[in-house]
Scaffold this motif. Structure first.
Motif, PDB file in Angstrom:
ATOM      1  N   GLN A 216       0.469  -1.725   0.027  1.00 20.81           N
ATOM      2  CA  GLN A 216      -0.762   0.061  -0.103  1.00 20.81           C
ATOM      3  C   GLN A 216       1.125   1.323  -0.437  1.00 20.81           C
ATOM      4  O   GLN A 216       0.636   2.163   0.630  1.00 20.81           O
ATOM      5  CB  GLN A 216      -0.931   0.116   0.951  1.00 20.81           C
ATOM      6  N   SER A 217       1.904   1.094  -0.341  1.00 22.13           N
ATOM      7  CA  SER A 217       2.989   2.482  -1.012  1.00 22.13           C
ATOM      8  C   SER A 217       4.392   2.177  -1.331  1.00 22.13           C
ATOM      9  O   SER A 217       4.212   0.604  -2.275  1.00 22.13           O
ATOM     10  CB  SER A 217       3.982   2.426   0.450  1.00 22.13           C
ATOM     11  N   PHE A 218       4.648   3.103  -2.999  1.00 20.01           N
ATOM     12  CA  PHE A 218       4.967   3.232  -3.767  1.00 20.01           C
ATOM     13  C   PHE A 218       7.194   3.070  -2.515  1.00 20.01           C
ATOM     14  O   PHE A 218       8.134   2.168  -3.205  1.00 20.01           O
ATOM     15  CB  PHE A 218       5.571   4.313  -4.320  1.00 20.01           C
ATOM     16  N   ALA A 219       6.995   3.961  -2.071  1.00 26.80           N
ATOM     17  CA  ALA A 219       8.155   3.964  -1.268  1.00 26.80           C
ATOM     18  C   ALA A 219       8.337   2.347  -0.474  1.00 26.80           C
ATOM     19  O   ALA A 219       9.336   2.262  -1.060  1.00 26.80           O
ATOM     20  CB  ALA A 219       8.145   4.765  -0.217  1.00 26.80           C
ATOM     21  N   ARG A 220       7.845   1.892   0.510  1.00 27.74           N
ATOM     22  CA  ARG A 220       7.638   0.592   0.798  1.00 27.74           C
ATOM     23  C   ARG A 220       8.093  -0.351  -0.681  1.00 27.74           C
ATOM     24  O   ARG A 220       9.149  -1.388  -0.360  1.00 27.74           O
ATOM     25  CB  ARG A 220       6.356  -0.051   1.780  1.00 27.74           C
TER      26      ARG A 220
ATOM     27  N   GLY B 166      14.346  -2.880  -3.946  1.00 27.10           N
ATOM     28  CA  GLY B 166      15.422  -2.725  -4.845  1.00 27.10           C
ATOM     29  C   GLY B 166      15.101  -1.519  -5.900  1.00 27.10           C
ATOM     30  O   GLY B 166      16.133  -1.498  -6.701  1.00 27.10           O
ATOM     31  N   LEU B 167      13.895  -1.181  -5.843  1.00 31.89           N
ATOM     32  CA  LEU B 167      13.835  -0.001  -6.759  1.00 31.89           C
ATOM     33  C   LEU B 167      13.814   1.267  -6.335  1.00 31.89           C
ATOM     34  O   LEU B 167      14.156   2.014  -5.686  1.00 31.89           O
ATOM     35  CB  LEU B 167      12.664  -0.214  -7.916  1.00 31.89           C
ATOM     36  N   SER B 168      14.516   2.215  -7.364  1.00 32.48           N
ATOM     37  CA  SER B 168      13.658   3.798  -7.197  1.00 32.48           C
ATOM     38  C   SER B 168      11.881   4.348  -6.906  1.00 32.48           C
ATOM     39  O   SER B 168      12.443   3.008  -7.947  1.00 32.48           O
ATOM     40  CB  SER B 168      14.736   4.760  -7.240  1.00 32.48           C
TER      41      SER B 168
ATOM     42  N   LEU C 295      -4.286   0.934 -12.768  1.00 32.91           N
ATOM     43  CA  LEU C 295      -5.014   0.080 -11.978  1.00 32.91           C
ATOM     44  C   LEU C 295      -5.028   0.128 -10.696  1.00 32.91           C
ATOM     45  O   LEU C 295      -5.041  -0.600  -9.661  1.00 32.91           O
ATOM     46  CB  LEU C 295      -3.417  -1.471 -12.384  1.00 32.91           C
ATOM     47  N   LEU C 296      -4.509   1.492 -10.538  1.00 28.21           N
ATOM     48  CA  LEU C 296      -4.009   1.876  -9.077  1.00 28.21           C
ATOM     49  C   LEU C 296      -4.513   3.527  -8.833  1.00 28.21           C
ATOM     50  O   LEU C 296      -3.822   4.616  -9.704  1.00 28.21           O
ATOM     51  CB  LEU C 296      -2.123   1.783  -8.731  1.00 28.21           C
ATOM     52  N   ASN C 297      -4.952   3.882  -7.184  1.00 30.77           N
ATOM     53  CA  ASN C 297      -5.514   5.030  -7.679  1.00 30.77           C
ATOM     54  C   ASN C 297      -4.636   4.821  -6.519  1.00 30.77           C
ATOM     55  O   ASN C 297      -4.603   5.002  -5.262  1.00 30.77           O
ATOM     56  CB  ASN C 297      -7.356   5.044  -6.918  1.00 30.77           C
ATOM     57  N   ARG C 298      -4.170   6.591  -6.603  1.00 29.65           N
ATOM     58  CA  ARG C 298      -3.400   7.219  -5.603  1.00 29.65           C
ATOM     59  C   ARG C 298      -3.491   8.753  -5.199  1.00 29.65           C
ATOM     60  O   ARG C 298      -4.157   9.600  -5.894  1.00 29.65           O
ATOM     61  CB  ARG C 298      -1.489   7.515  -6.771  1.00 29.65           C
TER      62      ARG C 298
ATOM     63  N   SER D 220      -1.563   7.537   0.083  1.00 30.43           N
ATOM     64  CA  SER D 220      -2.390   5.570  -0.075  1.00 30.43           C
ATOM     65  C   SER D 220      -2.234   5.891  -1.602  1.00 30.43           C
ATOM     66  O   SER D 220      -2.406   6.228  -2.242  1.00 30.43           O
ATOM     67  CB  SER D 220      -3.756   5.849   0.920  1.00 30.43           C
ATOM     68  N   VAL D 221      -1.977   3.999  -1.604  1.00 35.96           N
ATOM     69  CA  VAL D 221      -2.228   3.619  -3.068  1.00 35.96           C
ATOM     70  C   VAL D 221      -3.464   2.342  -2.950  1.00 35.96           C
ATOM     71  O   VAL D 221      -3.336   1.689  -1.535  1.00 35.96           O
ATOM     72  CB  VAL D 221      -0.727   3.090  -3.362  1.00 35.96           C
TER      73      VAL D 221
END
Length: 303
Positions: free
Chosen positions: A19-23, A29-31, A50-53, A57-58
């Motif tokens: 539920q997070s791009f950062a996590r 192992g990507l930016s 595909l994702l509501n941002r 939250s995602v």
């Protein structure tokens, strides 16, 4: 399936589950920018969002939910197959996700992290400290740790500790100023440190038992918290009476004289801490090794 297709789907599953791009980016192992580009490529290929941002939250869209429900079991099966192949060689690897109460994280898991890593250096422990009684199946955890009595249905439960004593404590300074309550009813005349239950936001009603007489008391005071460390710190600073698990560091403070137990003859015990996981799930060897570590069973009794 092309390698790029697999990478895009893997990235999509990681974002949904965390539920997070950062996590998800950290896990892969990507930016974050590279992960966002990968998701955009997948959405372009599918032809749908595909994702509501939002800024906080995602979550998957309706199309994303359909895609996730189809492919997530396949990824779990692949992960299980890789884990089984690794176990067959005697080498443990992979990620183990654990959802745990704070008391278990502090008193059981943290003291054993080093020895587990020493035994299984290729295993990643993903430990989420959560006092909200989250659903480990929905959260896609391998196992959870809870107080007995708060276990989810249809679970295999393994006891980790004896029963836990719940005690009311205050600082000597507070008791010198405000006096010592002799019965739970007298707590209404005292400042108390309230617990907020994360599952629904209600305040926890303190529980007492004396010779079969059970009471629940709603208390008031200057502090409301959902974190044990805050409650103990407030009591240490003379702000009021706290209600806490004795095992979770309070016993040492009592021995040092920094806190004093009150209403000792009304104290109760709660079922101990249990590790649990879905009964329909085959217990992987990696989870079994983690349980052995928590229980100090071989090979960990030698480390």
């Amino acid at each position: 399936m092309r390698g790029s297709d697999f990478a895009e789907l893997k990235a999509f599953v990681a974002v949904v589950e965390r539920q997070s791009f950062a996590r998800a980016a950290e896990h892969l192992g990507l930016s974050p920018s590279a992960l966002s580009q990968t998701i955009r490529q997948l959405e372009g290929r599918v032809g749908a969002r595909l994702l509501n941002r939002t800024t906080r939250s995602v979550a998957p869209s309706a199309s994303g939910e359909l895609l996730y429900n189809r492919i997530a079991p396949l990824f779990r099966e692949m992960a299980a197959a890789i884990a089984e192949a690794s176990e067959a060689t005697g080498q443990m690897s992979g990620t183990l996700r654990i959802n745990t109460l704070g008391i278990a994280a502090r008193t059981i898991i943290a003291p054993r992290l080093s020895r587990f890593h020493q035994a299984y250096p290729d295993v990643v422990l993903d430990i989420v400290v959560d006092d909200s009684l989250a659903d480990i199946v929905t959260g896609r955890f391998d196992a959870g740790i809870r107080v007995g009595g708060h276990l989810e249905k249809d679970m295999v439960a393994i006891r980790l500790t004896p029963d836990l004593n719940m005690i009311a404590v205050a600082s000597p300074d507070y008791l010198a100023r405000r006096g010592t309550p002799k019965s739970p009813a007298e707590l209404h005349d005292h400042a108390c440190i309230n617990w907020r239950l994360q599952m629904d936001g209600r305040y926890y009603r303190w529980e007492f038992n004396k010779k079969g007489q059970r009471l629940e008391v709603a208390v008031d005071g200057p502090i409301v918290t959902n974190h044990a460390d805050i409650g103990v710190a407030a009591a240490l600073n003379g702000l009021g009476i706290a209600y806490h698990f004795e095992r979770d560091g309070v016993g040492e403070l009592l021995a040092q004289g920094r806190l004093v137990q009150v209403l000792a003859d009304w104290s109760i015990s709660r079922p101990g801490l249990f590790l649990y996981y879905p009964s329909r799930q085959h217990r992987p060897a990696l989870l079994g090794a983690f349980i052995d570590c928590l229980l100090d069973r071989k090979p960990f009794d030698l480390l």
